[in-house]
Design a protein around this motif. Structure first.
Motif, PDB file in Angstrom:
ATOM      1  N   GLU A  53       0.823  -1.210   0.000  1.00  0.00           N
ATOM      2  CA  GLU A  53       0.000   0.000   0.000  1.00  0.00           C
ATOM      3  C   GLU A  53       0.861   1.265   0.000  1.00  0.00           C
ATOM      4  OE1 GLU A  53       0.257  -1.656   4.202  1.00  0.00           O
ATOM      5  OE2 GLU A  53      -0.337  -2.467   2.275  1.00  0.00           O
ATOM      6  N   ASP A  54       2.023   1.226   0.653  1.00  0.00           N
ATOM      7  CA  ASP A  54       2.918   2.387   0.635  1.00  0.00           C
ATOM      8  C   ASP A  54       3.576   2.541  -0.734  1.00  0.00           C
ATOM      9  OD1 ASP A  54       2.377   3.175   3.233  1.00  0.00           O
ATOM     10  OD2 ASP A  54       4.031   2.028   4.088  1.00  0.00           O
ATOM     11  N   THR A  55       3.976   1.421  -1.339  1.00  0.00           N
ATOM     12  CA  THR A  55       4.560   1.482  -2.679  1.00  0.00           C
ATOM     13  C   THR A  55       3.553   2.055  -3.670  1.00  0.00           C
ATOM     14  OG1 THR A  55       6.011  -0.389  -2.216  1.00  0.00           O
ATOM     15  CG2 THR A  55       5.622   0.111  -4.519  1.00  0.00           C
ATOM     16  N   ALA A  56       2.309   1.615  -3.586  1.00  0.00           N
ATOM     17  CA  ALA A  56       1.265   2.117  -4.489  1.00  0.00           C
ATOM     18  C   ALA A  56       1.036   3.612  -4.275  1.00  0.00           C
ATOM     19  CB  ALA A  56      -0.026   1.342  -4.281  1.00  0.00           C
ATOM     20  N   ALA A  57       1.026   4.048  -3.029  1.00  0.00           N
ATOM     21  CA  ALA A  57       0.823   5.470  -2.737  1.00  0.00           C
ATOM     22  C   ALA A  57       1.976   6.302  -3.294  1.00  0.00           C
ATOM     23  CB  ALA A  57       0.688   5.685  -1.232  1.00  0.00           C
ATOM     24  N   ASP A  59       3.919   5.419  -5.819  1.00  0.00           N
ATOM     25  CA  ASP A  59       3.800   5.368  -7.279  1.00  0.00           C
ATOM     26  C   ASP A  59       2.810   6.412  -7.786  1.00  0.00           C
ATOM     27  OD1 ASP A  59       5.606   3.485  -8.311  1.00  0.00           O
ATOM     28  OD2 ASP A  59       4.297   1.815  -7.777  1.00  0.00           O
ATOM     29  N   ARG A  60       1.715   6.599  -7.052  1.00  0.00           N
ATOM     30  CA  ARG A  60       0.733   7.613  -7.446  1.00  0.00           C
ATOM     31  C   ARG A  60       1.287   9.026  -7.258  1.00  0.00           C
ATOM     32  NH1 ARG A  60      -2.523   3.979  -4.814  1.00  0.00           N
ATOM     33  NH2 ARG A  60      -2.568   5.231  -2.908  1.00  0.00           N
ATOM     34  N   ALA A  61       2.006   9.233  -6.165  1.00  0.00           N
ATOM     35  CA  ALA A  61       2.542  10.564  -5.866  1.00  0.00           C
ATOM     36  C   ALA A  61       3.724  10.927  -6.765  1.00  0.00           C
ATOM     37  CB  ALA A  61       2.963  10.637  -4.396  1.00  0.00           C
ATOM     38  N   PRO A  63       4.842   9.367 -10.107  1.00  0.00           N
ATOM     39  CA  PRO A  63       4.756   8.411 -11.216  1.00  0.00           C
ATOM     40  C   PRO A  63       6.025   8.407 -12.070  1.00  0.00           C
ATOM     41  CG  PRO A  63       3.425  10.352 -11.678  1.00  0.00           C
ATOM     42  CD  PRO A  63       3.929  10.490 -10.271  1.00  0.00           C
ATOM     43  N   ASN A  66       6.795   7.894 -18.792  1.00  0.00           N
ATOM     44  CA  ASN A  66       6.431   6.859 -19.742  1.00  0.00           C
ATOM     45  C   ASN A  66       7.366   6.830 -20.953  1.00  0.00           C
ATOM     46  OD1 ASN A  66       5.624   9.166 -20.989  1.00  0.00           O
ATOM     47  ND2 ASN A  66       3.459   8.661 -21.070  1.00  0.00           N
TER      48      ASN A  66
END
Length: 74
Positions: A53-57, A59-61, A63, A66
């Motif tokens: 959940e911390d990694t996902a947060a 990643d969102r903050a 990014p 691309n």
């Protein structure tokens, strides 16, 4: 975001950044350390895993780009 993740995991912000950046194979960092204490702190960025959940947060903050772009220094 970084301070919250660091506090939840009992780490410093620098340690969280290093752990987050080097979690994928083939990625490395060259952290700057002007004092022995900084070197010890930087070493604490490895040997543990951020919760999903911390990694996902993070990643969102923060990014990933691309496409290939020069990355700035943190």
């Amino acid at each position: 975001m970084l301070a919250e993740v660091a506090q939840r995991n009992g780490r410093t912000v620098r340690q969280v950044i290093l752990n987050f950046l080097t979690r994928l194979p083939g990625v490395f960092t060259i952290p700057k350390a002007g004092q022995a204490g900084h070197t010890r702190e930087n070493a604490g960025g490895s040997g543990w895993t951020l919760p999903a959940e911390d990694t996902a947060a993070l990643d969102r903050a923060f990014p990933a780009p691309n496409r290939d772009v020069p990355l700035g220094m943190l």
